[in-house]
Design a protein around this motif. Structure first.
Motif, short mmCIF file in Angstrom:
data_model
loop_
_atom_site.label_atom_id
_atom_site.label_comp_id
_atom_site.label_asym_id
_atom_site.label_seq_id
_atom_site.Cartn_x
_atom_site.Cartn_y
_atom_site.Cartn_z
N MET A 82 0.84 -1.19 0.00
CA MET A 82 0.00 0.00 0.00
C MET A 82 0.88 1.25 0.00
N VAL A 83 0.27 2.38 -0.37
CA VAL A 83 0.96 3.66 -0.34
C VAL A 83 0.08 4.66 0.39
N SER A 84 0.71 5.57 1.14
CA SER A 84 -0.06 6.62 1.79
C SER A 84 0.78 7.89 1.86
N GLY A 85 0.11 9.01 2.09
CA GLY A 85 0.79 10.27 2.33
C GLY A 85 1.18 10.39 3.78
N LEU A 86 1.86 11.47 4.13
CA LEU A 86 2.31 11.67 5.51
C LEU A 86 1.15 11.82 6.48
N ASP A 87 0.00 12.27 5.99
CA ASP A 87 -1.16 12.43 6.86
C ASP A 87 -2.06 11.19 6.87
N GLY A 88 -1.58 10.09 6.28
CA GLY A 88 -2.32 8.84 6.30
C GLY A 88 -3.26 8.62 5.14
N ALA A 89 -3.38 9.60 4.24
CA ALA A 89 -4.28 9.46 3.10
C ALA A 89 -3.81 8.34 2.18
N ALA A 90 -4.73 7.45 1.81
CA ALA A 90 -4.40 6.35 0.91
C ALA A 90 -4.71 6.67 -0.54
N ARG A 91 -5.27 7.87 -0.77
CA ARG A 91 -5.60 8.29 -2.14
C ARG A 91 -5.38 9.78 -2.28
N LEU A 92 -5.09 10.19 -3.49
CA LEU A 92 -4.99 11.61 -3.83
C LEU A 92 -5.83 11.82 -5.07
N ALA A 93 -6.80 12.74 -5.00
CA ALA A 93 -7.76 12.94 -6.09
C ALA A 93 -8.47 11.64 -6.43
N ALA A 143 4.67 8.45 1.05
CA ALA A 143 4.97 9.56 0.15
C ALA A 143 5.13 10.85 0.94
N PRO A 144 6.09 11.71 0.57
CA PRO A 144 6.32 12.97 1.29
C PRO A 144 5.30 14.03 0.89
N LEU A 145 4.02 13.73 1.12
CA LEU A 145 2.93 14.61 0.70
C LEU A 145 1.92 14.78 1.82
N LEU A 146 1.36 15.97 1.91
CA LEU A 146 0.22 16.26 2.78
C LEU A 146 -0.94 16.67 1.89
N SER A 147 -2.10 16.06 2.08
CA SER A 147 -3.22 16.37 1.19
C SER A 147 -4.50 16.73 1.94
N GLY A 148 -4.62 16.30 3.20
CA GLY A 148 -5.85 16.57 3.93
C GLY A 148 -7.05 15.90 3.28
N GLY A 149 -8.22 16.50 3.46
CA GLY A 149 -9.43 15.94 2.85
C GLY A 149 -9.93 14.71 3.57
N ASP A 150 -10.80 13.98 2.89
CA ASP A 150 -11.45 12.84 3.53
C ASP A 150 -11.03 11.51 2.91
N ALA A 151 -9.84 11.45 2.34
CA ALA A 151 -9.35 10.20 1.77
C ALA A 151 -9.25 9.13 2.85
N PRO A 152 -9.53 7.86 2.51
CA PRO A 152 -9.44 6.80 3.52
C PRO A 152 -7.99 6.54 3.93
N ARG A 153 -7.83 5.91 5.07
CA ARG A 153 -6.53 5.38 5.47
C ARG A 153 -6.30 4.06 4.73
N ILE A 154 -5.14 3.45 4.90
CA ILE A 154 -4.88 2.20 4.18
C ILE A 154 -5.76 1.07 4.70
N LEU A 155 -6.21 1.17 5.94
CA LEU A 155 -7.24 0.27 6.47
C LEU A 155 -8.46 1.12 6.76
N GLN A 156 -9.57 0.79 6.13
CA GLN A 156 -10.79 1.58 6.29
C GLN A 156 -11.92 0.62 6.61
N GLY A 157 -12.25 0.52 7.88
CA GLY A 157 -13.31 -0.40 8.28
C GLY A 157 -13.55 -0.30 9.77
#
Length: 260
Positions: A42-53, A210-224
């Motif tokens: 899996m991949v995530s951003g620094l804020d835990g987001a598992a998706r971008l856009a 990934a060295p990215l911060l995106s915020g928003g409501d993207a799920p974490r790598i585990l979403q349940g």
């Protein structure tokens, strides 16, 4: 790609080559004796987001894609949720010339099979995943899935029935191992990965940060749902490249969702 922590004790200054990465991410010996081993990538951003856009692609980079390719080249089967297949436009796994000899020596097919978890069977059967795979695609569904849809899927893919109402993931993973697919890889998405972890099926996590911060409501790598207890993991490998961190964690001995 600089190795900061190595599973072999002494880190290497450069693990750029496919051979070096294959050694770092080699499956454990258990798979040689018929025991399935399930790793997640899996991949995530620094804020835990598992998706971008809306997609994981936006979090990826060249090194991440290189490791992604190596993990697939080592696997017998890639387990993925139908939602991720639709969102990410999944295609069949391809054969890689660099790994052809090693796969043949290990008795593996030229490329891993893709195994899709789908209760509703809402799948695009005209997609290359069903019309052009090197290894026939597998669809894992439930006893009460739509009969007509299951019949249509069975014409183009192998159907594995596991559970009623929802897919019985322990039975599904065992069915894949029974086919000789003991080197198992899941690429999520987050809902499937959460279910696998909650069922105590996840042996390993390969997480690209990934060295990215995106915020928003993207799920974490585990979403349940909340797991019954935290599952402890042990860091065995850490690679850095241009601010990206590539980690490999193994399940801590004796740790499972019902034993904190």
């Amino acid at each position: 790609m600089q190795q900061l922590i190595s599973p072999f004790g002494t880190p290497q200054d450069d693990v750029e080559s496919l051979e070096a990465l294959a050694a770092v991410y080699a499956y454990p010996e258990q798979v040689e004796h018929g025991r399935g081993w399930l790793r997640a990538n899996m991949v995530s951003g620094l804020d835990g987001a598992a998706r971008l856009a809306g997609l994981s692609e936006g979090l990826s980079g060249d090194a991440d894609k290189r490791i992604f390719g190596v993990l697939r080249a080592l696997a017998d089967v890639v387990l993925v949720g139908a939602e991720t297949v639709r969102a990410e436009g999944y295609r069949p796994a391809r054969a890689r010339a660099d790994f052809a000899a090693a796969r043949a020596a290990a008795g593996q097919a030229p490329a891993p099979a893709i195994a899709i978890v789908s209760r509703s069977l809402t799948l695009d059967l005209a997609a290359p995943l069903f019309t052009e795979p090197l290894v026939r695609t597998v669809v894992i569904t439930t006893e009460d899935s739509p009969a007509e849809a299951r019949k249509a899927v069975a014409e183009l893919a192998d159907v594995v029935v596991a559970g009623e109402g929802s897919v019985d993931l322990p039975a599904a993973v065992a069915a894949l191992a029974d086919r000789g697919w003991t080197r198992q890889l899941t690429e999520g998405g987050p809902r499937l990965l959460a279910q696998l972890a909650a069922d105590g099926l996840l042996d390993e996590l390969c997480l690209s940060l990934a060295p990215l911060l995106s915020g928003g409501d993207a799920p974490r790598i585990l979403q349940g749902p909340q797991m019954p207890a935290a599952q402890r993991m042990r860091l065995v490998s850490l690679i850095e490249q241009k601010g990206f961190l590539f980690t490999r964690y193994l399940r801590q001995a004796g740790s499972a969702p019902d034993s904190p």
